[in-house]
Design a protein around this motif. Structure first.
Motif, PDB file in Angstrom:
ATOM      1  N   VAL A  64       0.828  -1.214   0.000  1.00  0.00           N
ATOM      2  CA  VAL A  64       0.000   0.000   0.000  1.00  0.00           C
ATOM      3  C   VAL A  64       0.860   1.260   0.000  1.00  0.00           C
ATOM      4  O   VAL A  64       0.326   2.367   0.055  1.00  0.00           O
ATOM      5  N   LYS A  67       0.234   4.178  -2.587  1.00  0.00           N
ATOM      6  CA  LYS A  67      -1.025   4.935  -2.592  1.00  0.00           C
ATOM      7  C   LYS A  67      -0.842   6.404  -2.215  1.00  0.00           C
ATOM      8  O   LYS A  67      -1.334   7.290  -2.923  1.00  0.00           O
ATOM      9  N   GLU A 129     -12.556   1.025  -0.821  1.00  0.00           N
ATOM     10  CA  GLU A 129     -12.081   0.884   0.558  1.00  0.00           C
ATOM     11  C   GLU A 129     -13.246   0.688   1.515  1.00  0.00           C
ATOM     12  O   GLU A 129     -13.180  -0.143   2.434  1.00  0.00           O
TER      13      GLU A 129
END
Length: 411
Positions: A64, A67, A129
């Motif tokens: 991640v 991001k 999400e």
């Protein structure tokens, strides 16, 4: 032979948790610098890239950590910010450092050898999400239900054996009463909803047990946790409905597919969106989602392999829908049962999910389209003579002599 330069002003980023190594390759600048990953560091990185005249930025999809970098660089006027599959940019064997990684990425970008992974717009990323977090909470609720069942078994209360859902209306009433100290089986049975199938006597026998103070404490805490999870799931579902208010038509049409309910349709739209122009065909979508079989061929022989990696959330939702569709008298049900007997239920569900995804592609690509079922007998009708020959052979193998004459309806 010199390779053609496709991107004249590019940068490659090697992104980690605490450090980013950036290499800029332009006609006038060839430089590598390291930056931190805090917001001021990312702003300094973006400003440096701009000052070098960089137009294209590429980075590896590392967990991640990419991001926040993409979220910040999107606000700058770069022509392209690319996140690339790590399998597509593996370096040459030999020494490996972060500097060499960033230089390798920049070099591949320069000659146009990188293919950007699909990064959806920020609203869709946020919807993803939320939807994925709701799924996690639903899984946590199911885990808590198993814990409650374990406590009941310890008290020899067989509630789960007589009702289908321990956390349904009847189950929660009885569990709350048990947690509050009620022990009379008859009084507990009177709390049951009249619509349940189990008789009152069956409930009384199932609810006869020995519930101690310890087990009442456990039930009380677990029920409070379930109530908390229910509130969080409801709040997320309300937010998802608000964000998908403009997609009610697509959601409704997706639910015409057997096995696809409202929440599955929401997961599908959150994962792939509604604009499927980036997929030239249904096969491209199936491959992107990881529902295409892998390929392993050597010496002219194709070996069985697993499906490719893809969106875990989409795969889980479609596989669950495949199991559900397998219980329906439809074409998808026929697909499931053709495979379940010889390949297993899980593989059959994955294959049925693939067919569901193909239907999703057709529905979302065609305005106003809904699912049109081919029928549960589609495979039988497609080649009737082959079916007849197969069944005759099976009966003859059992020692019967078979003579077949078509009826007027069949002819």
């Amino acid at each position: 032979m010199d390779l053609e330069v496709v991107v004249t002003h590019g940068a490659g980023l090697d992104v980690h948790k605490k450090v980013i190594v950036a290499t800029v390759l332009t006609p006038t600048v060839k430089e590598t610098r390291s930056f931190g990953t805090l917001t001021p560091d990312l702003l300094a990185l973006a400003d440096w890239l701009q000052s070098c005249g960089v137009t294209h930025v590429a980075m590896e999809a590392t967990g991640v950590y990419w991001k926040p970098v993409v979220n910040l660089l999107e606000a700058y006027p770069f022509e392209a910010v690319m996140v690339v599959n790590p399998q597509h940019i593996k370096g040459m064997p030999g020494r490996k450092t972060d500097v060499q990684d960033s230089q390798w990425i920049a070099g591949l970008l320069r000659i146009g050898a990188l293919k950007a992974s699909y990064i959806p717009p920020r609203p869709q990323r946020e919807l993803r999400e939320i939807v994925r977090y709701r799924t996690s909470l639903q899984q946590a609720r199911a885990t808590e239900a198993n814990r409650i069942q374990k406590v009941l078994e310890g008290a020899n209360v067989k509630l789960g054996s007589v009702i289908s859902d321990v956390l349904g209306v009847t189950g929660q009433r009885i569990l709350a009463a048990l947690a509050d100290g009620m022990t009379d089986p008859a009084a507990l049975a009177d709390l049951a909803d009249p619509r349940i199938r189990a008789s009152r006597d069956t409930l009384i026998h199932a609810l006869t047990g020995l519930v101690t103070a310890h087990q009442r404490l456990m039930l009380r805490v677990q029920l409070q946790h379930v109530a908390f999870l229910d509130r969080q799931i409801a709040a997320l579902s309300e937010e998802i409905a608000t964000r998908l208010a403009n997609f009610d038509d697509a959601l409704t049409r997706l639910q015409t597919i057997p096995g696809v309910e409202r929440r599955t349709a929401e997961i599908i739209i959150a994962e792939i969106g509604t604009d499927l122009q980036r997929f030239p065909s249904a096969g491209h979508l199936v491959s992107w989602a990881g529902f295409s079989p892998g390929q392993h061929e050597s010496a002219g022989k194709a070996r069985p392999t697993r499906t490719r990696k893809g969106s875990k959330a989409l795969r889980a939702a479609l596989t669950q829908s495949g199991h559900a569709a397998g219980k329906t008298p439809t074409y998808l049900g026929a697909v499931y049962h053709r495979l379940a007997g010889r390949r297993g239920k899980q593989r059959a569900a994955v294959a049925t999910g693939r067919h569901i995804l193909i239907a999703v592609y057709a529905i979302l690509r065609t305005p106003g389209a809904v699912y049109e079922d081919l029928g549960a007998t589609y495979y039988d009708q497609r080649d009737r003579q082959a079916l007849v020959r197969r069944e005759i052979r099976r009966l003859e193998a059992l020692g019967y002599r078979v003579m077949v004459e078509p009826t007027s309806a069949a002819s």
